[in-house]
Write an enzyme that holds these catalytic residues in place. Structure first.
Site, mmCIF file in Angstrom:
data_model
loop_
_atom_site.group_PDB
_atom_site.id
_atom_site.type_symbol
_atom_site.label_atom_id
_atom_site.label_comp_id
_atom_site.label_asym_id
_atom_site.label_seq_id
_atom_site.Cartn_x
_atom_site.Cartn_y
_atom_site.Cartn_z
ATOM 1 N N CYS A 41 0.832 -1.198 0.000
ATOM 2 C CA CYS A 41 0.000 0.000 0.000
ATOM 3 C C CYS A 41 0.873 1.258 0.000
ATOM 4 C CB CYS A 41 -0.946 0.096 1.199
ATOM 5 S SG CYS A 41 -2.076 -1.287 1.321
ATOM 6 N N ARG A 82 4.095 -0.367 -4.676
ATOM 7 C CA ARG A 82 3.878 -0.814 -3.292
ATOM 8 C C ARG A 82 2.615 -1.656 -3.136
ATOM 9 N NH1 ARG A 82 6.841 2.063 0.312
ATOM 10 N NH2 ARG A 82 5.408 1.461 1.959
ATOM 11 N N TRP A 103 -2.620 -3.018 -1.541
ATOM 12 C CA TRP A 103 -2.239 -4.429 -1.594
ATOM 13 C C TRP A 103 -3.091 -5.080 -0.512
ATOM 14 C CZ3 TRP A 103 -0.098 -8.131 1.694
ATOM 15 C CH2 TRP A 103 0.422 -9.270 1.073
ATOM 16 N N ASN A 154 -1.847 2.674 5.304
ATOM 17 C CA ASN A 154 -0.890 1.622 4.959
ATOM 18 C C ASN A 154 -0.478 0.945 6.271
ATOM 19 O OD1 ASN A 154 2.668 1.714 4.218
ATOM 20 N ND2 ASN A 154 1.272 0.013 4.062
ATOM 21 N N GLY A 155 -0.695 -0.372 6.330
ATOM 22 C CA GLY A 155 -0.338 -1.107 7.548
ATOM 23 C C GLY A 155 -1.459 -2.065 7.903
ATOM 24 N N GLU A 201 18.596 -17.510 -5.494
ATOM 25 C CA GLU A 201 18.188 -16.200 -6.007
ATOM 26 C C GLU A 201 17.714 -16.298 -7.460
ATOM 27 O OE1 GLU A 201 17.349 -13.557 -4.758
ATOM 28 O OE2 GLU A 201 17.577 -12.028 -6.286
ATOM 29 N N LYS A 246 13.963 -15.264 -8.660
ATOM 30 C CA LYS A 246 13.688 -14.284 -9.723
ATOM 31 C C LYS A 246 12.718 -14.878 -10.734
ATOM 32 C CE LYS A 246 14.656 -11.505 -8.156
ATOM 33 N NZ LYS A 246 15.281 -11.092 -6.962
ATOM 34 N N GLU A 298 9.027 -15.529 -9.254
ATOM 35 C CA GLU A 298 8.205 -14.376 -8.866
ATOM 36 C C GLU A 298 7.739 -13.552 -10.058
ATOM 37 O OE1 GLU A 298 10.090 -11.427 -6.346
ATOM 38 O OE2 GLU A 298 12.000 -11.752 -7.314
ATOM 39 N N HIS A 306 20.009 -36.499 -2.917
ATOM 40 C CA HIS A 306 19.213 -36.826 -1.733
ATOM 41 C C HIS A 306 17.720 -36.557 -1.950
ATOM 42 C CE1 HIS A 306 22.859 -37.518 0.501
ATOM 43 N NE2 HIS A 306 23.320 -36.361 0.051
ATOM 44 N N LYS A 344 6.300 -4.379 -3.472
ATOM 45 C CA LYS A 344 7.613 -3.989 -2.992
ATOM 46 C C LYS A 344 7.405 -3.538 -1.550
ATOM 47 C CE LYS A 344 11.804 -3.017 -4.601
ATOM 48 N NZ LYS A 344 12.560 -4.134 -5.193
HETATM 49 C C1 F6R Z 1 12.444 -10.593 -4.376
HETATM 50 C C2 F6R Z 1 12.255 -9.492 -3.448
HETATM 51 C C3 F6R Z 1 11.842 -9.821 -2.048
HETATM 52 C C4 F6R Z 1 12.560 -8.890 -1.064
HETATM 53 C C5 F6R Z 1 12.040 -9.111 0.357
HETATM 54 C C6 F6R Z 1 12.776 -8.276 1.358
HETATM 55 O O1 F6R Z 1 12.864 -10.134 -5.623
HETATM 56 O O2 F6R Z 1 12.392 -8.361 -3.784
HETATM 57 O O3 F6R Z 1 12.079 -11.153 -1.739
HETATM 58 O O4 F6R Z 1 13.930 -9.132 -1.139
HETATM 59 O O5 F6R Z 1 10.680 -8.806 0.404
HETATM 60 O O6 F6R Z 1 12.649 -6.925 1.085
HETATM 61 P P1 F6R Z 1 13.622 -5.858 1.721
HETATM 62 O O7 F6R Z 1 14.976 -6.095 1.132
HETATM 63 O O8 F6R Z 1 13.054 -4.539 1.329
HETATM 64 O O9 F6R Z 1 13.609 -6.094 3.189
#
Ligand code: F6R
Length: 610
Positions: free
Chosen positions: A2, A27, A76, A102-103, A483, A487, A490, A506, A605
């Site tokens: 949000c 966000r 969100w 937001n929260g 990682e 990527k 997601e 295993h 994000k």
């Molecule tokens: C994946 C991604 C998330 C963030 C996670 C932590 O591409 O972006 O997995 O890494 O939500 O976010 P931060 O780094 O902002 O604490």
């Protein structure tokens, strides 16, 4: 999770709110809404879907006209589906008070039941709506007083913006554990969840702290503590400009941010390495003696930042001989963690607002740990609760999938491990000179890898239809495998798993057949032969391998033609070098599958809810 925005001034608020919402859309992007305070009434438009759906709805509202005060929200969903009704702003019974939030209000059920008993009528399923009704409950002609009283009852986290039709010269905001900045303008003022939303209008900001309430008029800003006492706040000046938060000709933020990595690393090098090899990490805030006393380190992070932490463990243990544990933030806090007298916690977070990491840090601090953070967002909540802060200064990361923040976090972890090792007398000058020389060559190496993007795009085209991917790596590149898989899943929604290659036998080897794509990270290293054996095992079972290998490795060609060659570097730095092709591979697969790369479904994000 949000985004909120608010404007009060002389201009027409609507375009400013919509512009701000576009900048905040990363966000949360399942619904959006605005409220304009005009002629002693509030005009609200809300829509499920993206900001463009809100804009279309606004086009049909000829009654909106011009207003100089307003608030907006991009959502969100947490409580209630992303519908028009659940979208913010939410209002009280008389539609005279509107709130964006937001929260999460953790005790909303209890408050809602009480307010219903007192006659309030609710329309949405959200937790946020209780805020508007609670303010209404306490309103006796002074919005400021009503807000002060209402927020005392709220448990959980919030950044809120409030307007009232009775007081159209006032915008009120409050914060607890969710980000909130105030933009200071001339004859106009702003509130926002993040700086890009207001940067087009002002570079002067006030970071609002937990428990604070802000009363904005067009020509004044008053900040109060939770008891209503006026407090003085510093006005900071933002050093970057709006172009850093725009796509600058790239089709997606993610692609732009992948391309920014050489520049980000160069910047880290020039700001953190002085002369030929002196490492400057002043923000760490630990004396040489305190460093020598460190008994153990616990790294806390989520998602991509957690993967950076796993690389950090290898580096710190190898160079400093300090034992390191890495924990997912959301697990750490509920496990009654053991913190010793000289335990140092390193919290890693791009946003500095991740609720799980903040909660874990608070838990660690309450048990006596010293907390150093590696963080990208200046002035974030994490930065403010930490004892030491190492900023990555990678610039705003807007693409939901983290890319440049990851390599910047890795870069800081290399420097931190060299720095601690040196302070402990464990890093010989000659070794340090070699490491720094290699480190300094990374921007150029990443630039070389970016030149290979057309080849990676073709590779992506050939692998679109695989139902799932396995990513394998060993040692320092096991986190790279995690990682790479994160990527891909997601942004393309293709199931992908990362595994330490040695663990394949295993269990995961049962997955291998001709329908399985297996990405093997096999750069030149001391365990290269072991990785080759694993690749052999996959090929024997008809798995379709894609290999990330070091330039000049002709041997590897006997397994596949699908090789992404990366320039040679010391194996220590291979996590930075190997991850970039995996970012590009995931990106191009997602683009070819027509996925919304910058705003993948269900994600946001900055995860400000636990
Ligand atoms: C994946 C991604 C998330 C963030 C996670 C932590 O591409 O972006 O997995 O890494 O939500 O976010 P931060 O780094 O902002 O604490």
């Amino acid at each position: 999770m949000c985004g909120i925005i608010g404007y009060i001034g002389k201009k027409n608020a609507l375009p400013i709110l919509l512009d701000g919402l576009r900048q905040l859309e990363y966000r949360g992007y399942d619904s959006a809404g605005i409220c304009l305070a005009k002629d002693a009434s509030l005009k609200i438009v809300k829509r499920s879907g993206k900001i463009k759906d809100l804009i279309n709805a606004i086009k049909n509202r000829k009654d909106l006209g011009q207003a100089n005060l307003g608030i907006g929200h991009s959502r969100w969903a947490t409580h209630g589906a992303p519908t028009n009704i659940n979208a913010h702003p939410h209002t009280d019974c008389s539609n005279g008070i509107a709130v964006v939030h937001n929260g999460i209000i953790e005790n909303f059920v209890e408050i809602k039941e009480r307010l219903i008993r007192e006659g309030h009528k609710f329309t949405s399923e959200t937790d946020s709506e209780v805020i508007a009704h609670l303010i209404e409950e306490y309103y006796t002609g002074d919005l400021e007083k009503a807000v002060l009283k209402a927020i005392k009852y709220l448990k959980g986290s919030f950044a809120i913006g409030i307007v009232s039709s009775n007081e159209p010269d006032k915008l009120i905001a409050a914060r607890k554990e969710s980000p909130l900045v105030v933009g200071v303008g001339k004859d106009e003022n702003f509130i926002a969840s993040d700086i890009p939303a207001i940067l087009r209008y002002t570079k002067k900001v006030i970071y609002v702290d937990d428990g604070e309430i802000v009363v904005l008029k067009k020509d004044s800003i008053k900040v109060l503590d939770s008891n209503g006492k006026v407090i003085k706040k510093r006005v900071d000046t933002i050093k970057w400009n709006i172009s850093s938060a725009q796509k600058s000709g790239f089709t997606h933020f993610m692609l732009k941010e992948i391309h920014e990595q050489p520049r980000v690393l160069s910047q880290i090098i020039s700001s953190r390495i002085k002369g030929s090899s002196a490492i400057e990490l002043d923000g760490i805030n630990l004396s040489g003696a305190a460093i020598k006393r460190i008994s153990n380190i616990i790294i806390l992070a989520c998602g991509t930042a957690y993967h950076a932490g796993l690389v950090g463990k290898y580096l710190i243990e190898r160079f400093t001989k300090i034992p390191v544990a890495v924990d997912v933030s959301s697990e750490f806090r509920y496990r009654k963690p053991i913190i010793r007298k000289n335990t140092v916690v390193i919290a890693i977070s791009q946003s500095g607002e991740t609720a799980d990491t903040l909660a874990a840090v608070k838990e660690a601090k309450s048990r006596g740990a010293t907390v150093i953070s590696i963080c990208n967002v200046v002035g974030s909540s994490l930065a403010r609760v930490s004892d030491g802060i190492l900023y990555t200064y990678a610039g705003p990361e807007i693409g939901v999938a983290s890319t440049k923040a990851y390599t910047a976090q890795l870069a800081m972890l290399y420097l931190l491990s060299f720095y601690i090792a040196e302070k402990k007398g464990l890093l010989r000058k000659r070794v340090k000179r070699f490491l720094i020389k290699e480190f300094k060559s990374l921007p150029e190496i990443l630039q070389e890898i970016l030149k290979k993007k057309e080849g990676i795009k073709k590779l992506a085209g050939k692998h679109l239809n695989f139902g799932s991917f396995l990513y394998l790596g060993r040692n320092l590149n096991f986190p790279t495998a995690l990682e790479g898989a994160l990527k891909l899943k997601e942004i393309s929604y293709i199931p992908a798993e990362g595994y330490p290659a040695g663990e394949m036998k295993h269990g995961p080897i049962a997955l291998i057949d001709e329908y399985r794509a297996v990405v093997c990270i096999a750069p030149d290293s001391a365990i290269y032969e072991k990785m080759v054996s694993n690749i052999q095992e996959i090929c024997a079972r008809m798995g379709k391998v894609i290999i990330v290998a070091t330039e000049g490795d002709k041997e590897i060609r006997r397994f596949t033609g699908e090789i992404i060659y990366v320039p040679k570097t010391d194996e220590l730095f291979s996590p930075i070098v190997s991850v970039v092709p995996l970012q590009l591979l995931a990106y191009y697969i997602a683009v070819k599958k027509c996925c919304d790369v910058d705003q993948p479904r269900n994600l946001a994000k900055s995860v400000t809810v636990e």
